[in-house]
Design a protein around this motif. Structure first.
Motif, PDB file in Angstrom:
ATOM      1  N   ARG A  65      -6.600  -8.879   6.192  1.00  0.00           N
ATOM      2  CA  ARG A  65      -6.133  -7.580   5.704  1.00  0.00           C
ATOM      3  C   ARG A  65      -4.804  -7.768   4.996  1.00  0.00           C
ATOM      4  O   ARG A  65      -3.989  -8.611   5.382  1.00  0.00           O
ATOM      5  CB  ARG A  65      -5.917  -6.610   6.863  1.00  0.00           C
ATOM      6  N   LEU A  66      -4.584  -6.960   3.969  1.00  0.00           N
ATOM      7  CA  LEU A  66      -3.255  -6.921   3.364  1.00  0.00           C
ATOM      8  C   LEU A  66      -2.287  -6.374   4.401  1.00  0.00           C
ATOM      9  O   LEU A  66      -2.638  -5.469   5.151  1.00  0.00           O
ATOM     10  CB  LEU A  66      -3.256  -5.990   2.150  1.00  0.00           C
ATOM     11  N   PRO A  67      -1.057  -6.877   4.467  1.00  0.00           N
ATOM     12  CA  PRO A  67      -0.107  -6.314   5.432  1.00  0.00           C
ATOM     13  C   PRO A  67       0.215  -4.862   5.093  1.00  0.00           C
ATOM     14  O   PRO A  67       0.047  -4.419   3.963  1.00  0.00           O
ATOM     15  CB  PRO A  67       1.123  -7.214   5.282  1.00  0.00           C
ATOM     16  N   GLY A  68       0.666  -4.106   6.096  1.00  0.00           N
ATOM     17  CA  GLY A  68       0.893  -2.673   5.937  1.00  0.00           C
ATOM     18  C   GLY A  68       1.896  -2.327   4.855  1.00  0.00           C
ATOM     19  O   GLY A  68       1.787  -1.275   4.215  1.00  0.00           O
ATOM     20  N   TYR A  69       2.872  -3.217   4.638  1.00  0.00           N
ATOM     21  CA  TYR A  69       3.900  -2.887   3.646  1.00  0.00           C
ATOM     22  C   TYR A  69       3.434  -3.191   2.230  1.00  0.00           C
ATOM     23  O   TYR A  69       4.130  -2.890   1.267  1.00  0.00           O
ATOM     24  CB  TYR A  69       5.204  -3.647   3.947  1.00  0.00           C
ATOM     25  N   ALA A  70       2.249  -3.773   2.081  1.00  0.00           N
ATOM     26  CA  ALA A  70       1.826  -4.234   0.755  1.00  0.00           C
ATOM     27  C   ALA A  70       1.688  -3.084  -0.236  1.00  0.00           C
ATOM     28  O   ALA A  70       2.199  -3.162  -1.362  1.00  0.00           O
ATOM     29  CB  ALA A  70       0.504  -4.988   0.873  1.00  0.00           C
ATOM     30  N   ALA A  71       1.031  -1.998   0.201  1.00  0.00           N
ATOM     31  CA  ALA A  71       0.776  -0.900  -0.732  1.00  0.00           C
ATOM     32  C   ALA A  71       2.066  -0.240  -1.208  1.00  0.00           C
ATOM     33  O   ALA A  71       2.285  -0.107  -2.418  1.00  0.00           O
ATOM     34  CB  ALA A  71      -0.171   0.116  -0.092  1.00  0.00           C
ATOM     35  N   PRO A  72       2.956   0.193  -0.278  1.00  0.00           N
ATOM     36  CA  PRO A  72       4.220   0.778  -0.759  1.00  0.00           C
ATOM     37  C   PRO A  72       5.026  -0.200  -1.614  1.00  0.00           C
ATOM     38  O   PRO A  72       5.589   0.197  -2.657  1.00  0.00           O
ATOM     39  CB  PRO A  72       4.982   1.120   0.529  1.00  0.00           C
ATOM     40  N   ALA A  73       5.047  -1.474  -1.209  1.00  0.00           N
ATOM     41  CA  ALA A  73       5.805  -2.460  -1.982  1.00  0.00           C
ATOM     42  C   ALA A  73       5.240  -2.575  -3.394  1.00  0.00           C
ATOM     43  O   ALA A  73       5.982  -2.592  -4.387  1.00  0.00           O
ATOM     44  CB  ALA A  73       5.758  -3.815  -1.286  1.00  0.00           C
TER      45      ALA A  73
ATOM     46  N   VAL B  18      -7.110 -11.020  -1.430  1.00  0.00           N
ATOM     47  CA  VAL B  18      -6.934 -11.246   0.001  1.00  0.00           C
ATOM     48  C   VAL B  18      -8.132 -10.762   0.819  1.00  0.00           C
ATOM     49  O   VAL B  18      -8.653 -11.466   1.679  1.00  0.00           O
ATOM     50  CB  VAL B  18      -5.647 -10.554   0.494  1.00  0.00           C
ATOM     51  N   GLU B  19      -8.585  -9.521   0.518  1.00  0.00           N
ATOM     52  CA  GLU B  19      -9.553  -8.891   1.421  1.00  0.00           C
ATOM     53  C   GLU B  19     -10.985  -8.992   0.928  1.00  0.00           C
ATOM     54  O   GLU B  19     -11.917  -8.659   1.656  1.00  0.00           O
ATOM     55  CB  GLU B  19      -9.206  -7.413   1.594  1.00  0.00           C
ATOM     56  N   GLY B  20     -11.178  -9.333  -0.310  1.00  0.00           N
ATOM     57  CA  GLY B  20     -12.544  -9.408  -0.828  1.00  0.00           C
ATOM     58  C   GLY B  20     -12.886  -8.196  -1.679  1.00  0.00           C
ATOM     59  O   GLY B  20     -12.156  -7.209  -1.727  1.00  0.00           O
ATOM     60  N   ARG B  21     -14.045  -8.304  -2.336  1.00  0.00           N
ATOM     61  CA  ARG B  21     -14.384  -7.338  -3.362  1.00  0.00           C
ATOM     62  C   ARG B  21     -14.644  -5.926  -2.817  1.00  0.00           C
ATOM     63  O   ARG B  21     -14.173  -4.926  -3.352  1.00  0.00           O
ATOM     64  CB  ARG B  21     -15.622  -7.844  -4.101  1.00  0.00           C
ATOM     65  N   ARG B  22     -15.427  -5.822  -1.730  1.00  0.00           N
ATOM     66  CA  ARG B  22     -15.789  -4.502  -1.217  1.00  0.00           C
ATOM     67  C   ARG B  22     -14.548  -3.718  -0.807  1.00  0.00           C
ATOM     68  O   ARG B  22     -14.375  -2.556  -1.144  1.00  0.00           O
ATOM     69  CB  ARG B  22     -16.715  -4.657  -0.006  1.00  0.00           C
TER      70      ARG B  22
END
Ligand code: ATP
Ligand code: MG
Lengths: 362, 258
Positions: free
Chosen positions: A23-31, A74-78
């Protein structure tokens, strides 16, 4: 089992070895969002093309692309697709809420200037262009009376009409009624105003008004009623159709007559939805300007009698004040607009609470 | 005051589709009659045509004659609501009124037909709920919504609602299909009690149940999909289950078909 669908894969997907996934880490999206905005700002101001709006739009696009790419890696296409679409849906939400919030904010910031006792306690009678006071008392009275009368006419008529269409109507006649109700939905408000002007004000009202055409709040209520009717009929109809047939059958099987089944089982079940439809139509009617201008004529003085002489309404008041050549009138217009919105809001909330109280769960 | 039901050449249609054809059958008063047969053979349709619920659906109609104690329920001057008050019905799926509390659900038939007195309603509600084996579970929450009960409880609520108006004939369309064995036994007990006074017709897919509760059994079947359902055999339950005269009945009962 034979299927007509052409399978995408010939084999079922391989069984995973582990239930865990990267999984992408939690801070990835805001960052990523911050990064996207920074890059976008740098680009926009770097080439000196456009301002903050372009920064946000470009930033959002960059964010979407970046999120997709990062999740894909990181997480794959789906999972990347999932993130992309959720981000898109959330952006749509923001886009939809923005104008709404902007309207509310403008109303409050500009409408509070004249939010005083004078505004709610006096009319525009004898108020000149240089007078700072004056109020919308007459318009509030007009709106309440006109919308009240229109509701009193429309709700019984509309609900009964919907009951006829759903529960009794068979064949061509019901179909014709439905068709014309649909046609009525599309009638512009100015046309209903003209209709009432031609029919009621100019032809009918002279009979009991010494031969003079009688402009009145009641005529405005008639026009509003014509506007509200199709909304009430159609929404009630849809709600009644949603009541499951087994409920009706359950009542019939107890020997309950049809009319009583409708009154005591079907209507209560559909009530919350019907109330919502009625409130929508009331909100629309309360905001109508053209019919009131045409058949109630407006007017600066307080007139409690909806059946005689000119009456104003809040929407009409807003229209007139916004066009008036006085430096004090815009403030009045904003406050009247705020009053109208709050009035409709209060009515809607009250009606919803009432409808819910009727349901169970005391 | 139990009633006798005579069906003569009853044929029922859904629009252009003939669902059952030429059903002839007599139900004696104070008996339990079971209708059995494969899915889609028209048991529910026949049941619904007895209390004129069939015609509620648009395009549905019934031909032939159906009499209750000699009065044709399809006569032109018959009041449908009177027929349905005399012939109560429990549906295949529970359908409590969602806007009403448990108590209001049970007494709905009485209340909507004009009974106002609280003491009568209270008494009728308790009696009906006890009979449906639901009283102990709901006696502390009679004011709560009827839709908040479990599926089996809802079905028993609907049974209570039906018997609260004390109909002469009770039609039950698979009343126990959503019930646990204990409630099922309670409903079967209830049928034994009711049969002292009333006539009962029950549709069931449970052979043991049919054998346990019914005096007479009617076996319905269809030739193939699209054909109308027909009455294959109608006899004493004992006879049907031990020595049926039709091969088809035997096949169905022994599980070789259907
Ligand atoms: N509302 C309807 N409209 C059209 N056809 C229907 C309708 N209800 C039932 N039918 C058809 O009528 C036939 C008899 O149906 P019915 O419900 O009486 O069967 P059933 O014996 O009660 O079956 P089950 O044991 O599955 O409840 C079936 O072929 C069914 O598809
Ligand atoms: Mg059935």
């Amino acid at each position: 089992m034979t299927t007509t669908l052409t399978p995408r894969r010939s084999r079922p997907p391989a069984q995973p070895d582990s239930l865990r996934a990267k999984r992408l880490p939690g801070y990835a999206a805001p960052a990523l969002a911050v990064l996207a905005l920074l890059v976008s700002a740098g680009l926009v101001y770097g080439v000196d093309l456009g301002g903050p709006v372009l920064v946000v739009v470009l930033g959002a696009l960059l964010y979407l692309a970046g999120l997709f790419a990062a999740a894909n890696a990181v997480e794959g296409r789906r999972s990347a697709r999932n993130r992309f679409w959720s981000a898109l849906i959330h952006s749509a939400l923001v886009l939809a809420v923005l104008p709404l919030a902007s309207v509310v904010w403008t109303l409050f910031s500009k409408g509070t200037a004249r939010l005083d006792g004078d505004f709610f306690g006096s009319s525009m009678n004898n108020i000149g262009a240089r007078d700072a006071n004056g109020g919308a008392y007459h318009a509030i009275v007009g709106t309440l009376e006109q919308v009240g009368i229109a509701t009193a006419i429309t709700v019984p008529l509309g609900v009964l009409c919907a009951i006829y269409i759903v529960e009794y109507g068979r064949g061509r006649f019901a179909f014709t009624i439905r068709f014309f109700v649909d046609v009525m939905t599309g009638i512009p408000s100015i046309v209903t105003g003209l209709f009432v002007l031609a029919f009621w004000v100019l032809i009918v009202s002279p009979w009991f008004n010494d031969g003079q055409p009688g402009f009145s709040g009641f005529a405005a209520a008639l026009a509003l009623s014509v506007l509200m009717l199709p909304t009430v009929v159609r929404s009630t109809e849809e709600m009644l159709r949603l009541v499951p047939a087994p409920l009706r059958e359950g009542a019939y099987a107890l020997g309950v007559p049809k009319w009583k089944t409708i009154l005591r089982v079907v209507l209560p079940t559909a009530l919350p939805g019907i109330v919502t439809g009625i409130m929508l139509s009331i909100a629309r009617a309360a905001g109508e300007t053209a019919p009131v201008l045409l058949v109630a004529g407006g007017g600066a003085a307080i007139n409690f009698n909806p059946f005689e002489n000119n009456q104003s309404s809040l929407a009409l008041f807003v229209y007139q004040q916004a066009g008036e050549a006085s430096k004090y009138s815009p403030a009045r217009a904003w406050t009247a607009a705020l009053t109208l919105v709050v009035l409709v809001l209060v009515l809607t909330v009250a009606a919803k609470l009432l409808a819910r109280r009727n349901r169970l769960g005391r | 005051m139990a009633k006798r039901i005579d069906a003569t050449d009853v044929t029922a249609y859904y629009g252009g589709f003939k669902a059952i054809e030429n059903i002839n059958l007599t139900v004696e008063p104070k008996t339990v009659t079971a209708l059995i047969g494969p899915s889609g053979c028209g048991k529910s349709t026949f049941l619904r045509s007895i209390n004129r619920m069939h015609e509620v659906l648009p395009g549905a109609r019934v031909e032939g004659s159906l009499t209750i104690d000699g009065q044709d329920v399809y006569d032109r001057d018959v009041d449908v609501t009177a027929v349905r008050r005399m012939i109560g019905m429990v549906f295949q799926r529970p359908n409590p009124f969602p806007t009403m509390s448990i108590f209001e659900n049970v007494v709905a038939g009485l209340r909507l037909n004009g009974v106002r007195k609280k003491s009568i309603l209270d008494e009728a509600a308790e009696k009906a709920l006890r009979a449906a084996n639901l009283w102990d579970e709901v006696k502390d929450r009679l004011g709560k919504p009827g839709a908040g009960l479990s599926g089996g409880q809802q079905q028993r609520l609907c049974i209570a609602r039906t018997i609260a108006v004390e109909p002469q004939v009770v039609l039950m369309d698979e009343p126990c299909s959503a019930l646990d064995p204990i409630s099922t036994l309670a409903i079967e007990d209830l049928m034994f009690q009711l049969k002292d006074k009333f006539t009962i017709i029950i549709v069931t897919h449970n052979m043991q149940q049919a054998a346990r509760v019914s005096d007479r059994t009617a076996f319905f079947s269809i030739e193939k999909t699209g054909d109308p359902g027909r009455l294959i055999e109608y006899d004493n339950t004992q006879k049907i289950f031990s020595n049926p005269s039709q091969k088809k009945t035997e096949d169905y009962i022994t599980g070789r078909f259907g």
